[in-house]
Design a protein around this motif. Sequence first.
Motif, PDB file in Angstrom:
ATOM      1  N   PRO A  14       4.019  10.151  -4.233  1.00  0.00           N
ATOM      2  CA  PRO A  14       3.826  10.967  -2.794  1.00  0.00           C
ATOM      3  C   PRO A  14       4.188   9.944  -1.877  1.00  0.00           C
ATOM      4  N   VAL A  15       4.916  10.288  -0.665  1.00  0.00           N
ATOM      5  CA  VAL A  15       4.851   9.305   0.527  1.00  0.00           C
ATOM      6  C   VAL A  15       3.970   9.690   1.499  1.00  0.00           C
ATOM      7  N   TYR A  16       3.263   8.789   1.964  1.00  0.00           N
ATOM      8  CA  TYR A  16       2.178   9.068   2.926  1.00  0.00           C
ATOM      9  C   TYR A  16       2.852   8.429   4.128  1.00  0.00           C
ATOM     10  N   SER A  17       3.574   7.537   4.303  1.00  0.00           N
ATOM     11  CA  SER A  17       4.315   6.875   5.398  1.00  0.00           C
ATOM     12  C   SER A  17       5.454   6.141   4.683  1.00  0.00           C
ATOM     13  N   ARG A  18       6.659   6.265   5.596  1.00  0.00           N
ATOM     14  CA  ARG A  18       7.796   5.359   4.962  1.00  0.00           C
ATOM     15  C   ARG A  18       7.566   4.102   5.431  1.00  0.00           C
ATOM     16  N   PRO A  19       7.817   3.089   4.550  1.00  0.00           N
ATOM     17  CA  PRO A  19       7.631   1.706   5.012  1.00  0.00           C
ATOM     18  C   PRO A  19       9.051   1.189   5.803  1.00  0.00           C
ATOM     19  N   GLN A  20       8.638   0.587   6.691  1.00  0.00           N
ATOM     20  CA  GLN A  20       9.662  -0.227   7.305  1.00  0.00           C
ATOM     21  C   GLN A  20      10.348  -1.558   6.785  1.00  0.00           C
ATOM     22  N   THR A  21       8.960  -2.305   5.722  1.00  0.00           N
ATOM     23  CA  THR A  21       9.088  -3.250   5.030  1.00  0.00           C
ATOM     24  C   THR A  21       8.571  -2.865   3.606  1.00  0.00           C
ATOM     25  N   VAL A  22       9.092  -3.384   2.745  1.00  0.00           N
ATOM     26  CA  VAL A  22       8.460  -3.343   1.109  1.00  0.00           C
ATOM     27  C   VAL A  22       8.457  -4.653   0.773  1.00  0.00           C
ATOM     28  N   GLY A  23       7.054  -4.941   0.350  1.00  0.00           N
ATOM     29  CA  GLY A  23       6.768  -6.411  -0.210  1.00  0.00           C
ATOM     30  C   GLY A  23       6.726  -5.972  -1.902  1.00  0.00           C
ATOM     31  N   VAL A  24       7.526  -6.973  -2.401  1.00  0.00           N
ATOM     32  CA  VAL A  24       7.455  -6.989  -3.871  1.00  0.00           C
ATOM     33  C   VAL A  24       6.771  -7.911  -4.694  1.00  0.00           C
ATOM     34  N   PHE A  25       5.781  -7.696  -5.272  1.00  0.00           N
ATOM     35  CA  PHE A  25       4.874  -8.790  -6.215  1.00  0.00           C
ATOM     36  C   PHE A  25       4.943  -8.599  -7.661  1.00  0.00           C
ATOM     37  N   LEU A  26       5.661  -9.912  -8.217  1.00  0.00           N
ATOM     38  CA  LEU A  26       5.851 -10.009  -9.384  1.00  0.00           C
ATOM     39  C   LEU A  26       5.020 -10.715 -10.099  1.00  0.00           C
ATOM     40  N   ASN A  27       4.084 -10.299 -11.037  1.00  0.00           N
ATOM     41  CA  ASN A  27       3.251 -11.140 -12.033  1.00  0.00           C
ATOM     42  C   ASN A  27       3.688 -11.043 -13.235  1.00  0.00           C
ATOM     43  N   TYR A  28       4.520 -12.186 -13.584  1.00  0.00           N
ATOM     44  CA  TYR A  28       5.204 -12.187 -14.910  1.00  0.00           C
ATOM     45  C   TYR A  28       4.414 -12.444 -15.970  1.00  0.00           C
ATOM     46  N   ASP A  29       3.535 -13.171 -15.988  1.00  0.00           N
ATOM     47  CA  ASP A  29       2.559 -13.515 -17.280  1.00  0.00           C
ATOM     48  C   ASP A  29       1.524 -12.397 -17.272  1.00  0.00           C
TER      49      ASP A  29
END
Length: 515
Positions: A433-448
């Motif tokens: 569900p969308v609570y508010s549309r983001p102006q900026t999306v942060g992507v956090f990759l935890n590979y291990d």
Amino acid sequence: MGALMMHMCLVAALGAPLCGAAPVSGSLEVLIRTPVRVQRGQTTTLPCWLNPPQSADGLEVSWYRGHYDVNVMHYREKKFENASQQASYVGRVSFGLKDAASVGLTAGDVSLKLEKATVEDAGDYTCYVSSEHGYDIASVRLIVTEMGTPPLLSPVWKEDNTVNMSCESEGWYPEPNLSWSDQKQVLQPKSLKYSKDSSGLQSVHSWLLVSSSTEVSCSVGISDEQPKEARVRLENSPQTESGCSAAGWVLFALLLTAMLVLLGVLYYRRREILKMFRVSEKKAKSNDDRAEENHTLLPKESDVIQSTIPSAASKCYVNVTLETKNRYLTIRGRKLRDAKGPFPDGQKVTCITAIKGACGFSSGQHYWEVSLGTTDPNVGLKKSWWVGVTSATDIPEKLDFSPTTSNGFWFLSSNPDKTDSFQFSTEPNVSLPVYSRPQTVGVFLNYDGGELSFYNVEDKRLIGSLTATFTGDIFPFFNPGKGDTAAMEILQREEPGQSIDMGNSVESAAQETES
């Protein structure tokens, strides 16, 4: 008179039992195999043959659907008569072979071959064979099937600690069965509705209320076919912004009260000590101690933010460099948008307009941010986009390729036709569900750690997370979609933090400046 008698005999014969009517003549018997199943759009054969085997080349052979007056195919005097043939069967029917060993019409095989089966073709077919010695009929049932789309689950959290979970799937034939279950039992839906499109395919939609912390599955299928299932594990209800604000004020009030009480105690004790010892140096030291305690009691704003966006993010921010140009994209610096069409895939968003980062990650933790427009009403926020990662070294440009987590594409997407939800690239699909549309999306990759998380940077809120076992190089992945006024921008930092895994191939700001 002869024609009338023939017509009456045919009507009487069609009223006989369908699966193996007794032959009118001892020298002519029709045998069949029933039912026959075929997937919509495919070719099938309705088997019908004479017993004992004999040439049917000079006989009259007719195939009817339902009642005898719906003419599917008519063969007489060694040629086809198409004058009264049903228009929907023109060019799609002919004699076929009941099995691989059959030699066809000369051995009495009068099977009907049907091409490009449609849902309207489903039903009972009558095989009628006549000679100068008699005739016989038998009926074959044709079942046309179509496997629909994987179920799409959409949760909506309620205030009473429950979740309204809906399940929908389309493109089925015949009408599919839908069932709900959790880890313990079959669940009864609150609603179950079916609808039919112009081509006769069925859609199904259902919903029910479940606990906000459970695992729910929705299964859709038709008889004799493997059903398609979607499963989602629900966590506790996400807090709304107003709820978070109220809780924050309560916490602040409690901390402030505790601080005032503690400061009062400290002040009283300090005054008593000064009366006893009259040492001015201790007074200065006590002031320093009080200032230090004030500092530890009042949390910094950055500490509050870290409860949603991991503290490791600021330490492992990477400046992503895009790969080579895509002829279907317009790329200017770090901004990208769909180029002017036409596109080979039309207006559908596919990998045609996707692009990945030039360098991949093989371990460690990495964070980057993507701008999806502005608050300017003349530009607005993007509604069509993909953001995530991929293990693909080359992005396929096949129009029928569907990127999912099963083939190395992990991303969050936004569809302008579904403005109330985001979608993960899972199979089956899962909506958030969308609570508010983001102006900026942060992507956090935890590979291990095997986790990929997406954040609304402005709201400092987690949008959703995917878990996976990553192997090999994992590349940042982007798709600006189609039709938006706003562009997608890969944000850069002037002094980016280094990745936790220093062995990863990530370009630094200095390297980008040199290039």
